[in-house]
Design an enzyme around this catalytic site. Structure first.
Site, PDB file in Angstrom:
ATOM      1  N   GLU A  56     -52.520  20.015  13.362  1.00  0.00           N
ATOM      2  CA  GLU A  56     -51.931  18.887  12.614  1.00  0.00           C
ATOM      3  C   GLU A  56     -51.918  17.707  13.565  1.00  0.00           C
ATOM      4  O   GLU A  56     -51.125  17.661  14.498  1.00  0.00           O
ATOM      5  CB  GLU A  56     -50.498  19.227  12.173  1.00  0.00           C
ATOM      6  CG  GLU A  56     -50.402  20.350  11.156  1.00  0.00           C
ATOM      7  CD  GLU A  56     -50.954  19.993   9.786  1.00  0.00           C
ATOM      8  OE1 GLU A  56     -51.370  18.843   9.568  1.00  0.00           O
ATOM      9  OE2 GLU A  56     -50.982  20.899   8.935  1.00  0.00           O
TER      10      GLU A  56
ATOM     11  N   CYS B 255     -46.155  11.410  11.812  1.00  0.00           N
ATOM     12  CA  CYS B 255     -47.596  11.515  11.566  1.00  0.00           C
ATOM     13  C   CYS B 255     -47.955  10.921  10.212  1.00  0.00           C
ATOM     14  O   CYS B 255     -48.862  10.106  10.108  1.00  0.00           O
ATOM     15  CB  CYS B 255     -48.023  12.970  11.660  1.00  0.00           C
ATOM     16  SG  CYS B 255     -47.044  14.052  10.626  1.00  0.00           S
TER      17      CYS B 255
HETATM   18  P1  NAD Z   1     -49.642  14.945  22.445  1.00  0.00           P
HETATM   19  O1  NAD Z   1     -50.966  15.401  21.925  1.00  0.00           O
HETATM   20  O2  NAD Z   1     -49.618  14.056  23.604  1.00  0.00           O
HETATM   21  O3  NAD Z   1     -48.739  16.204  22.850  1.00  0.00           O
HETATM   22  C1  NAD Z   1     -48.471  17.244  21.948  1.00  0.00           C
HETATM   23  C2  NAD Z   1     -48.240  18.531  22.704  1.00  0.00           C
HETATM   24  O4  NAD Z   1     -49.447  18.942  23.338  1.00  0.00           O
HETATM   25  C3  NAD Z   1     -47.187  18.447  23.797  1.00  0.00           C
HETATM   26  O5  NAD Z   1     -46.411  19.622  23.767  1.00  0.00           O
HETATM   27  C4  NAD Z   1     -48.035  18.390  25.069  1.00  0.00           C
HETATM   28  O6  NAD Z   1     -47.347  18.890  26.190  1.00  0.00           O
HETATM   29  C5  NAD Z   1     -49.184  19.298  24.702  1.00  0.00           C
HETATM   30  N1  NAD Z   1     -50.402  19.120  25.500  1.00  0.00           N
HETATM   31  C6  NAD Z   1     -50.700  18.096  26.356  1.00  0.00           C
HETATM   32  N2  NAD Z   1     -51.956  18.286  26.867  1.00  0.00           N
HETATM   33  C7  NAD Z   1     -52.438  19.417  26.319  1.00  0.00           C
HETATM   34  C8  NAD Z   1     -53.679  20.127  26.423  1.00  0.00           C
HETATM   35  N3  NAD Z   1     -54.682  19.682  27.195  1.00  0.00           N
HETATM   36  N4  NAD Z   1     -53.837  21.252  25.710  1.00  0.00           N
HETATM   37  C9  NAD Z   1     -52.858  21.714  24.912  1.00  0.00           C
HETATM   38  N5  NAD Z   1     -51.657  21.086  24.760  1.00  0.00           N
HETATM   39  C10 NAD Z   1     -51.451  19.958  25.463  1.00  0.00           C
HETATM   40  O7  NAD Z   1     -48.896  14.311  21.188  1.00  0.00           O
HETATM   41  P2  NAD Z   1     -47.460  13.586  21.190  1.00  0.00           P
HETATM   42  O8  NAD Z   1     -47.635  12.245  21.837  1.00  0.00           O
HETATM   43  O9  NAD Z   1     -46.416  14.511  21.676  1.00  0.00           O
HETATM   44  O10 NAD Z   1     -47.200  13.383  19.622  1.00  0.00           O
HETATM   45  C11 NAD Z   1     -47.623  12.262  18.925  1.00  0.00           C
HETATM   46  C12 NAD Z   1     -48.869  12.564  18.124  1.00  0.00           C
HETATM   47  O11 NAD Z   1     -48.631  13.686  17.289  1.00  0.00           O
HETATM   48  C13 NAD Z   1     -49.274  11.456  17.173  1.00  0.00           C
HETATM   49  O12 NAD Z   1     -50.677  11.257  17.218  1.00  0.00           O
HETATM   50  C14 NAD Z   1     -48.889  11.989  15.796  1.00  0.00           C
HETATM   51  O13 NAD Z   1     -49.614  11.468  14.720  1.00  0.00           O
HETATM   52  C15 NAD Z   1     -49.110  13.435  15.976  1.00  0.00           C
HETATM   53  N6  NAD Z   1     -48.335  14.212  15.007  1.00  0.00           N
HETATM   54  C16 NAD Z   1     -48.997  14.810  13.981  1.00  0.00           C
HETATM   55  C17 NAD Z   1     -48.295  15.505  12.995  1.00  0.00           C
HETATM   56  C18 NAD Z   1     -48.999  16.164  11.860  1.00  0.00           C
HETATM   57  O14 NAD Z   1     -48.386  16.998  11.189  1.00  0.00           O
HETATM   58  N7  NAD Z   1     -50.248  15.857  11.599  1.00  0.00           N
HETATM   59  C19 NAD Z   1     -46.895  15.579  13.082  1.00  0.00           C
HETATM   60  C20 NAD Z   1     -46.248  14.959  14.161  1.00  0.00           C
HETATM   61  C21 NAD Z   1     -46.989  14.285  15.122  1.00  0.00           C
END
Ligand code: NAD
Length: 468
Positions: free
Chosen positions: A246, A280
């Site tokens: 997501e 999101c």
């Molecule tokens: P992010 O991708 O920076 O981080 C998300 C998670 O991934 C964190 O727990 C982080 O520690 C982890 N992570 C970091 N590097 C990684 C890697 N290389 N491999 C695996 N995991 C890793 O996102 P964010 O800044 O925390 O959240 C904001 C984003 O999330 C926005 O783009 C938003 O649109 C999206 N979002 C999407 C939904 C949805 O349902 N589509 C819902 C909420 C947020």
């Protein structure tokens, strides 16, 4: 100060290294969390793998009962968890803030507890009987973002448990506290090792990346940015993990010329500004027909001007700060570039600390960064269009495809237009109103697979067909 810890297989883990979590309203420490490394991840996965056979062998009714017990625990502890969410995430206790998030978490948990995937008979005749059953996968790795720490954890954990999997969850380093506590509470009613929360600052070791590569994790459910989701997908291919991704969105709203601007202003505002735009499926660009453009802008400004913004712990706040500095800087840059071209109708300038006022900017178009990029903050780009076809074409001209909305007093015309939008969910006269019985997911670059409902539940299983 909230000094959180985690347990693995029921035993407390003593991680000497800890990291501090910041309260975005004040810049003060909200608490600390264990800074786990790869060794702790291996232990957590081993405990989840050890717990799997017994959990998977439980009857459907037993697992349903356990999910109901988790729901009751979330309800009992909702106020404590809401306060932790507010402390670390910044969203207010009130409005569509942390108490609302906890209401959603309990509602989703309760609904998921009642779902089931009974065996299907595909054929039963003289030539034989063919049945389709759903088998749990094993250990599910859940990786969550910082915008809805408990609700998204529930979206990942409950369907995994309901279908017989065990879970290792890794929250964002920016908001680990409420997830640690929520999992601690769940463990009061679950067998040891079934759910483990592991936290890290992402610097000592990238635990999320290690989870995507881990040979004993059978599925990753990820909510977060597109870039991270793509990395997970690339890494997961080595071990053929199942994936639910997501990811980001840049949702468009389309306002038809037959609307009553005053009547839709509140819905438009909350469609865009829920959780300060850090959602999101929030509306991030608004295409408005020229016939009603000025009146819609006026009504939006009138509604948005009265929203109290402040420290989330203040009971009168309805919107809080931006959650973190990187997001704040990104937002500030996008807004200042947009302000140089368009017309700032409201806000437009950063406030104190991480506070940014609700911002409305008109006079923009596709090709402007605030329109094309996911701002993920309290700023809405407004685009004036001459025709419905122009609005549709511009809304669809995006690599993202999470949600969209159509605003009109003619519901059947709105439905027809909705079907032509390239996104996973389309709302009419509202935006972002997800619900636990409706599958939710993105198309194009916004993700893979769906959450919620039976379709979401099925993603935590493999199909097995038995021919007899
Ligand atoms: P992010 O991708 O920076 O981080 C998300 C998670 O991934 C964190 O727990 C982080 O520690 C982890 N992570 C970091 N590097 C990684 C890697 N290389 N491999 C695996 N995991 C890793 O996102 P964010 O800044 O925390 O959240 C904001 C984003 O999330 C926005 O783009 C938003 O649109 C999206 N979002 C999407 C939904 C949805 O349902 N589509 C819902 C909420 C947020």
């Amino acid at each position: 100060m909230n000094e959180m810890n985690f347990t693995v297989g029921g035993a407390p883990v003593d991680v000497a290294d800890r990291f501090t979590v910041i309260n975005p309203s004040t810049g003060d420490a909200a608490g600390t969390a264990p800074n786990a490394g790869l060794e702790e991840l291996d232990r957590a996965v081993a405990a989840a793998a050890a717990a799997f056979p017994e959990w998977a062998a439980k009857s459907d009714a037993e697992r349903q009962e356990a999910c109901r017990a988790v729901t009751a625990k979330l309800q009992e502890n909702a106020e404590e968890l809401a306060r932790l969410i507010t402390l670390e995430q910044g969203k207010p206790l009130n409005g569509l803030g942390s108490r609302w998030e906890m209401g959603g978490a309990a509602a989703w948990a309760g609904y998921t507890a009642e779902l089931s995937l009974p065996e299907k008979v595909l054929q039963d005749n003289d030539e034989g009987r063919v049945t389709l059953r759903r088998k749990p996968l094993g250990v599910v790795g859940s990786i969550t973002p910082w915008n809805f720490p408990v609700m998204i954890a529930v979206w990942h954990i409950l369907p995994a448990l309901r279908t017989g999997n065990t879970v290792v969850i890794k929250p964002s380093p920016l908001t680990p506290l409420a997830t640690l506590r929520a999992v601690e509470i769940m463990n009061e009613v679950l067998p040891k090792g079934v759910v483990t929360c592991i936290t890290s600052d992402d610097r000592k070791a990238n635990i999320g990346a290690a989870m995507a590569a881990h040979p004993k994790i059978r599925k990753i459910v990820f909510t977060g940015s597109c870039g991270t989701g793509q990395k997970i997908m690339a890494t997961a291919s080595d071990t053929m993990k199942r994936l639910t991704l997501e990811m980001g969105g840049n949702d468009a709203g389309i306002v038809l010329p037959d609307v009553d601007p005053e009547a839709i202003a509140e819905g438009l505002f909350w469609g865009a500004f829920i959780n300060n735009g850090q959602t999101c499926a929030a509306m991030k660009r608004l295409y408005v027909h020229a016939d009603v453009h000025d009146a819609v802008c006026e009504a939006l400004v009138a509604f948005a001007s009265n929203i109290p913004v402040g420290d989330g712990l203040d009971e009168t706040s309805i919107l809080g700060p931006v959650q973190n500095e990187a997001q704040f800087d990104k937002l500030s840059t996008l807004v200042s570039r947009a302000a140089a071209k368009g017309k700032v109708l409201l806000g437009g300038k950063p406030g104190e600390g991480l506070f940014f006022p609700p911002t409305l900017i008109a006079g923009l178009d596709n090709g402007d960064a605030l329109v094309d990029e996911e701002q993920f903050g309290p700023a809405l780009a407004i685009i004036r269009c001459e025709s419905v076809e122009e609005m549709l074409e511009k809304a669809n001209a995006s690599p993202y495809g999470l949600g969209g909305s159509v605003w009109s007093s003619d519901i059947s015309a709105a439905r027809e237009l909705a079907a032509r939008m390239d996104c996973g969910s389309v709302w009419i006269n509202k935006h972002g109103a997800i619900q636990p019985n409706a599958p939710f997911g993105g198309v194009k670059s916004s993700g893979l697979g769906v959450e919620f409902g039976e379709e979401g539940l099925a993603e935590y299983t493999d199909i097995q067909v038995i021919f007899s």
